[in-house]
Write a protein that holds these residues in place. Sequence first.
Motif, PDB file in Angstrom:
ATOM      1  N   ARG A 119       0.829  -1.211   0.000  1.00 20.28           N
ATOM      2  CA  ARG A 119       0.000   0.000   0.000  1.00 20.28           C
ATOM      3  C   ARG A 119       0.862   1.259   0.000  1.00 20.28           C
ATOM      4  NH1 ARG A 119      -5.355  -0.957   0.723  1.00 20.28           N
ATOM      5  NH2 ARG A 119      -5.928  -3.081   1.352  1.00 20.28           N
ATOM      6  N   LYS A 120       2.006   1.204   0.631  1.00 25.73           N
ATOM      7  CA  LYS A 120       2.929   2.335   0.602  1.00 25.73           C
ATOM      8  C   LYS A 120       3.427   2.582  -0.819  1.00 25.73           C
ATOM      9  CE  LYS A 120       3.375   3.817   4.886  1.00 25.73           C
ATOM     10  NZ  LYS A 120       3.136   5.247   5.264  1.00 25.73           N
ATOM     11  N   VAL A 121       3.722   1.503  -1.547  1.00 20.93           N
ATOM     12  CA  VAL A 121       4.137   1.648  -2.947  1.00 20.93           C
ATOM     13  C   VAL A 121       3.011   2.250  -3.777  1.00 20.93           C
ATOM     14  CG1 VAL A 121       4.869   0.393  -5.014  1.00 20.93           C
ATOM     15  CG2 VAL A 121       5.797  -0.243  -2.786  1.00 20.93           C
ATOM     16  N   ALA A 122       1.783   1.754  -3.578  1.00 20.36           N
ATOM     17  CA  ALA A 122       0.633   2.311  -4.298  1.00 20.36           C
ATOM     18  C   ALA A 122       0.417   3.774  -3.933  1.00 20.36           C
ATOM     19  CB  ALA A 122      -0.616   1.487  -3.990  1.00 20.36           C
ATOM     20  N   GLU A 123       0.639   4.109  -2.670  1.00 19.91           N
ATOM     21  CA  GLU A 123       0.494   5.509  -2.228  1.00 19.91           C
ATOM     22  C   GLU A 123       1.530   6.389  -2.925  1.00 19.91           C
ATOM     23  OE1 GLU A 123       0.777   8.079   1.936  1.00 19.91           O
ATOM     24  OE2 GLU A 123       0.614   5.885   1.976  1.00 19.91           O
ATOM     25  N   ALA A 124       2.762   5.875  -3.070  1.00 21.29           N
ATOM     26  CA  ALA A 124       3.794   6.648  -3.769  1.00 21.29           C
ATOM     27  C   ALA A 124       3.428   6.842  -5.237  1.00 21.29           C
ATOM     28  CB  ALA A 124       5.154   5.947  -3.642  1.00 21.29           C
ATOM     29  N   ASP A 125       2.880   5.820  -5.884  1.00 21.56           N
ATOM     30  CA  ASP A 125       2.444   5.953  -7.278  1.00 21.56           C
ATOM     31  C   ASP A 125       1.317   6.978  -7.407  1.00 21.56           C
ATOM     32  OD1 ASP A 125       4.288   4.058  -8.074  1.00 21.56           O
ATOM     33  OD2 ASP A 125       2.855   2.379  -7.950  1.00 21.56           O
ATOM     34  N   ALA A 126       0.386   6.956  -6.454  1.00 24.88           N
ATOM     35  CA  ALA A 126      -0.718   7.928  -6.484  1.00 24.88           C
ATOM     36  C   ALA A 126      -0.193   9.343  -6.290  1.00 24.88           C
ATOM     37  CB  ALA A 126      -1.738   7.581  -5.405  1.00 24.88           C
ATOM     38  N   ALA A 127       0.760   9.522  -5.377  1.00 24.03           N
ATOM     39  CA  ALA A 127       1.335  10.851  -5.162  1.00 24.03           C
ATOM     40  C   ALA A 127       2.037  11.355  -6.420  1.00 24.03           C
ATOM     41  CB  ALA A 127       2.316  10.808  -3.984  1.00 24.03           C
ATOM     42  N   LEU A 128       2.683  10.455  -7.168  1.00 18.93           N
ATOM     43  CA  LEU A 128       3.332  10.848  -8.418  1.00 18.93           C
ATOM     44  C   LEU A 128       2.300  11.302  -9.449  1.00 18.93           C
ATOM     45  CD1 LEU A 128       5.965  10.981 -10.044  1.00 18.93           C
ATOM     46  CD2 LEU A 128       5.576   8.591 -10.707  1.00 18.93           C
ATOM     47  N   ALA A 129       1.198  10.577  -9.535  1.00 19.80           N
ATOM     48  CA  ALA A 129       0.136  10.978 -10.477  1.00 19.80           C
ATOM     49  C   ALA A 129      -0.459  12.320 -10.088  1.00 19.80           C
ATOM     50  CB  ALA A 129      -0.944   9.901 -10.517  1.00 19.80           C
ATOM     51  N   ALA A 131       1.032  14.727  -8.456  1.00 18.76           N
ATOM     52  CA  ALA A 131       2.021  15.768  -8.737  1.00 18.76           C
ATOM     53  C   ALA A 131       2.037  16.126 -10.208  1.00 18.76           C
ATOM     54  CB  ALA A 131       3.407  15.291  -8.286  1.00 18.76           C
ATOM     55  N   LYS A 132       1.890  15.154 -11.096  1.00 16.60           N
ATOM     56  CA  LYS A 132       1.829  15.451 -12.532  1.00 16.60           C
ATOM     57  C   LYS A 132       0.589  16.266 -12.865  1.00 16.60           C
ATOM     58  CE  LYS A 132       4.443  11.371 -14.010  1.00 16.60           C
ATOM     59  NZ  LYS A 132       4.408  10.085 -14.771  1.00 16.60           N
ATOM     60  N   ALA A 198       8.271  23.463  -7.952  1.00 20.35           N
ATOM     61  CA  ALA A 198       8.271  22.573  -6.789  1.00 20.35           C
ATOM     62  C   ALA A 198       7.685  21.208  -7.136  1.00 20.35           C
ATOM     63  CB  ALA A 198       7.496  23.212  -5.647  1.00 20.35           C
ATOM     64  N   ASP A 199       6.594  21.230  -7.917  1.00 26.39           N
ATOM     65  CA  ASP A 199       6.014  19.951  -8.333  1.00 26.39           C
ATOM     66  C   ASP A 199       6.970  19.171  -9.234  1.00 26.39           C
ATOM     67  OD1 ASP A 199       3.702  20.359  -6.915  1.00 26.39           O
ATOM     68  OD2 ASP A 199       2.657  21.328  -8.601  1.00 26.39           O
ATOM     69  N   GLN A 200       7.689  19.860 -10.097  1.00 30.66           N
ATOM     70  CA  GLN A 200       8.664  19.186 -10.949  1.00 30.66           C
ATOM     71  C   GLN A 200       9.794  18.574 -10.129  1.00 30.66           C
ATOM     72  OE1 GLN A 200       9.797  22.239 -13.737  1.00 30.66           O
ATOM     73  NE2 GLN A 200       8.089  21.781 -15.145  1.00 30.66           N
ATOM     74  N   THR A 201      10.222  19.296  -9.091  1.00 33.41           N
ATOM     75  CA  THR A 201      11.264  18.758  -8.206  1.00 33.41           C
ATOM     76  C   THR A 201      10.762  17.526  -7.466  1.00 33.41           C
ATOM     77  OG1 THR A 201      12.174  20.985  -7.908  1.00 33.41           O
ATOM     78  CG2 THR A 201      12.820  19.307  -6.300  1.00 33.41           C
ATOM     79  N   ARG A 202       9.531  17.560  -7.005  1.00 34.06           N
ATOM     80  CA  ARG A 202       8.941  16.399  -6.333  1.00 34.06           C
ATOM     81  C   ARG A 202       8.921  15.195  -7.268  1.00 34.06           C
ATOM     82  NH1 ARG A 202       3.227  17.758  -4.522  1.00 34.06           N
ATOM     83  NH2 ARG A 202       3.341  15.595  -3.811  1.00 34.06           N
ATOM     84  N   ILE A 203       8.528  15.425  -8.527  1.00 38.46           N
ATOM     85  CA  ILE A 203       8.460  14.312  -9.487  1.00 38.46           C
ATOM     86  C   ILE A 203       9.857  13.784  -9.813  1.00 38.46           C
ATOM     87  CG2 ILE A 203       7.857  13.726 -11.860  1.00 38.46           C
ATOM     88  CD1 ILE A 203       5.485  15.598 -11.630  1.00 38.46           C
ATOM     89  N   ALA A 204      10.839  14.684  -9.883  1.00 39.85           N
ATOM     90  CA  ALA A 204      12.179  14.279 -10.306  1.00 39.85           C
ATOM     91  C   ALA A 204      12.977  13.603  -9.201  1.00 39.85           C
ATOM     92  CB  ALA A 204      12.948  15.497 -10.831  1.00 39.85           C
ATOM     93  N   SER A 205      12.755  13.984  -7.932  1.00 40.88           N
ATOM     94  CA  SER A 205      13.620  13.466  -6.864  1.00 40.88           C
ATOM     95  C   SER A 205      12.871  12.918  -5.651  1.00 40.88           C
ATOM     96  CB  SER A 205      14.592  14.575  -6.401  1.00 40.88           C
ATOM     97  OG  SER A 205      13.850  15.702  -5.941  1.00 40.88           O
ATOM     98  N   LEU A 206      11.972  13.703  -5.084  1.00 42.56           N
ATOM     99  CA  LEU A 206      11.336  13.304  -3.822  1.00 42.56           C
ATOM    100  C   LEU A 206      10.449  12.082  -3.982  1.00 42.56           C
ATOM    101  CD1 LEU A 206      10.748  13.799  -0.857  1.00 42.56           C
ATOM    102  CD2 LEU A 206       8.938  15.392  -1.535  1.00 42.56           C
TER     103      LEU A 206
END
Length: 410
Positions: A119-129, A131-132, A198-206
């Motif tokens: 679920r943590k992995v799915a949460e990270a994928d959702a956060a990436l979507a 952010a885009k 900031a959103d681009q930085t989140r997508i690229a690194s965080l």
Amino acid sequence: MLELLICSLLTIFPDYLYRRYVQGKRFGREITLFSVWFELRWGIVTCAMLTVALITVIFYNHPSTTSATVFFRTVPIIPEVNGRVAEVHVGASQAVAKGDLLFTLDNKTQAAAVEAARRKVAEADAALAVAKADILANEGKIQEAKSSLQQALDELRTKTDLQRRNDGVVAAREIERLENIVAGREAAVASVTAARDADQTRIASLLPAQRASAEAALVQAEVELQKTVVRAGFNGRVEQFTLRVGDVVNPFMRPAGVIIPEEAGRGRLLAGFNQIEAQVMKVGMVAEVTCISKPWVIIPMVVTGVQDFIAAGQVRSGEQLLDAQQVVRPGTILTLLEPLHPGGLDGVTPGSSCVANAYSSNHDVIADKETGTLRRIALHGVDATGVVHAVLLRIQALVLPVQSLVFSGH
């Protein structure tokens, strides 16, 4: 006894022949039970001395031991984690292959950890979507803010031109108001641009780092889950496996049983020879053994290793000083023996007790041109005495089953 018989043929028998045919003395007359010592004293004394010397030469140069065993290794069956047994898949004594399932532990906690990590992995994928999507929204806001800024700039430019042409047409207050509007809209453009960056930085690194951490946690959780499944690490046989469902297994205190490797005890034998023979035991010596589990068979062996240390002298650190009197039994020279021919130990049960002989060979010394004649003769005699020891081993091989079955009391 065999040495005594051989020596008597060289000492007592010639002495008797001299008494009988030279001096004319016969048994029952001049040589009786009471006078045999006086009449044959030279032969008896010489026989005793020669027998002792022969036994010493034989047992020193051709060592023998009854402390020979086909040792084998057992591996305890233990899980990597504590737990309660959920399923048992093998019996108390059973052959297993590498990878076979032995037993499983209760894995509810580990399974829950795996689900949480997923679920943590799915949460990270959702956060990436998300952010885009935020980047797309911020792009629209940037365009809107730039349009508003451009409109304010155009209006300010128009009013400024009118004021320069005719000072009384546009009030100074109006110019100040428009300048403030332009500054505010420039700040809005900068704010929206910063949010997009900031959103681009989140997508690229965080967010990738967060997803990698979640994946690592998932892998760790899956490893912990796999620890609850115990499999055989090699081909062998499970013994003393009395584990039952509901038992608690502890990797430090309570193994589930033992597994014996398939090749255990099939290719080598360990023998302990007397310490006095330390200078005689060499790698490459030919040896012979006979084992109680394979009676009436002489197995040719070769010495492949001689341990440089005696186990009885081992010291372990503790609270008390070492006292030499604590070593009651003298240790032996541990020697590794392997069959001279492939499959030599086939049929010998691992753990079987054996009798072993090792034979010295002075062929290289005898063949050396610098060796003297007398020494060559002596070394030939030493090598020849190995035949006596070989005969003794064969007599032991014949007697060993009878002694074990009839005279052991079982």
